[in-house]
Enzyme design. Structure first.
Site, mmCIF file in Angstrom:
data_model
loop_
_atom_site.group_PDB
_atom_site.id
_atom_site.type_symbol
_atom_site.label_atom_id
_atom_site.label_comp_id
_atom_site.label_asym_id
_atom_site.label_seq_id
_atom_site.Cartn_x
_atom_site.Cartn_y
_atom_site.Cartn_z
ATOM 1 N N ASP A 76 14.026 25.597 65.195
ATOM 2 C CA ASP A 76 14.202 24.419 66.046
ATOM 3 C C ASP A 76 15.111 24.701 67.241
ATOM 4 O O ASP A 76 15.742 25.761 67.318
ATOM 5 C CB ASP A 76 14.760 23.245 65.222
ATOM 6 C CG ASP A 76 15.936 23.654 64.325
ATOM 7 O OD1 ASP A 76 16.545 24.707 64.576
ATOM 8 O OD2 ASP A 76 16.243 22.931 63.371
ATOM 9 N N HIS A 147 17.160 17.235 55.521
ATOM 10 C CA HIS A 147 16.223 17.764 56.520
ATOM 11 C C HIS A 147 16.145 19.287 56.426
ATOM 12 O O HIS A 147 17.077 19.956 55.997
ATOM 13 C CB HIS A 147 16.552 17.289 57.937
ATOM 14 C CG HIS A 147 17.759 17.868 58.590
ATOM 15 N ND1 HIS A 147 18.546 17.158 59.472
ATOM 16 C CD2 HIS A 147 18.325 19.097 58.513
ATOM 17 C CE1 HIS A 147 19.513 17.921 59.917
ATOM 18 N NE2 HIS A 147 19.423 19.104 59.345
HETATM 19 C C1 GLP Z 1 21.064 21.696 61.753
HETATM 20 C C2 GLP Z 1 19.894 22.670 61.853
HETATM 21 C C3 GLP Z 1 19.327 22.944 60.477
HETATM 22 C C4 GLP Z 1 20.452 23.358 59.538
HETATM 23 C C5 GLP Z 1 21.413 22.213 59.393
HETATM 24 C C6 GLP Z 1 22.569 22.505 58.435
HETATM 25 O O1 GLP Z 1 20.621 20.404 61.617
HETATM 26 N N1 GLP Z 1 18.866 22.201 62.698
HETATM 27 O O2 GLP Z 1 18.330 23.939 60.574
HETATM 28 O O3 GLP Z 1 19.929 23.721 58.299
HETATM 29 O O4 GLP Z 1 21.952 21.944 60.678
HETATM 30 O O5 GLP Z 1 23.601 23.139 59.110
HETATM 31 P P1 GLP Z 1 24.806 23.859 58.392
HETATM 32 O O6 GLP Z 1 24.282 25.169 57.919
HETATM 33 O O7 GLP Z 1 25.814 24.043 59.490
HETATM 34 O O8 GLP Z 1 25.259 22.986 57.304
#
Ligand code: GLP
Length: 249
Positions: A76, A147
């Site tokens: 993304d 998500h």
């Molecule tokens: C964002 C990204 C996701 C990721 C999520 C969790 O929303 N688009 O792909 O998995 O954050 O982030 P973190 O790994 O910092 O908890």
């Protein structure tokens, strides 16, 4: 196989997980290189995969691991962030991985942040994935609302790459990095659930106690778009790599 509702789960200290995951990726890269083929790797952003990227960089520097046969597709990108904006996922990937290894930058693909026509931009991204033969291994993180990529709750199993509106929860989670909620983009371009599910293997990586509740829902809750990560329960080769805190429930 995890169609039985018992996904392959690997639990350990974060350091062990990252080494094991790096081993799997390196195994794929080497196997494909030996056969004269490209290895197509799907990448994620966020804080969770940072130690993984550090480990891959270390192997390149100290062990001669080459990325010359690697093609990457990111999940993304935020809308309207220039590639050199430090908060863009384009900048993130260069800073954390691409600039430190011998990957061919022209073979690193990230959904576009700018487009005239969102549909054709999304379709072009899908076509490029197809052109390289599909994704061998997709790494995904999980948002606190379940998500994957930016497939927010409500994203159906049939969704493909598309422009999406980010939820308030997701924008709040990102607010600190952006210096305030008002600076967090409202939209993004993300691979769809179905796009992700077409990867031949998927690894969901989650670390930290703050992910324990959503990991439990994602792994054992009813499969539904309410928690898009539950769709991974239906994948024939998905694995959950969890640190002991994220696996706490
Ligand atoms: C964002 C990204 C996701 C990721 C999520 C969790 O929303 N688009 O792909 O998995 O954050 O982030 P973190 O790994 O910092 O908890």
């Amino acid at each position: 196989m995890n169609n039985s509702g018992e996904p392959e789960t690997i639990v350990g200290e974060a350091e062990y997980l990252m080494i094991r995951l790096a081993d799997e990726i390196v195994g794929g890269i080497l196997e494909h290189a030996a056969a004269g083929r490209t290895y197509v790797l799907g990448l994620a952003t966020g804080s969770t995969p940072l130690p993984l990227y550090a480990e891959l960089v270390r192997r390149h520097r100290n062990e001669g691991l080459s990325f010359q046969n690697v093609v990457t597709f990111n999940l993304d990108e935020y809308e309207h962030l220039k590639p050199d904006d430090p908060m863009s996922y384009h900048a993130f990937m260069r800073k954390e991985l691409f600039d430190h290894v011998d990957i061919k930058l022209e073979l690193t693909f990230i959904p576009p942040a700018f487009y005239e026509d969102e549909l054709s931009a999304a379709q072009a991204y899908e076509r490029t994935i197809t052109q390289y033969g599909g994704i061998d291994l997709q790494i995904v993180g999980i948002g606190s609302n379940g998500h994957i990529g930016f497939n927010e709750p409500g994203s159906e199993q049939t969704t493909r790459t598309r422009r999406v509106e980010l939820t308030e929860a997701t924008r709040r989670a990102a607010a600190k990095g952006f210096g305030g909620l008002e600076n967090v983009p409202t939209h993004a371009m993300t691979m769809g659930v179905e796009t992700i599910m077409e990867a031949r293997r998927i690894i969901l990586l989650a670390t930290g106690a703050h992910k324990a509740a959503i990991v439990q829902k994602a792994m054992s809750g009813n499969i539904s778009s309410t928690v898009p990560a539950t769709f991974l329960q239906d994948h024939s080769s998905a694995a959950w790599y969890l640190d002991t805190s994220a696996a706490g429930r």
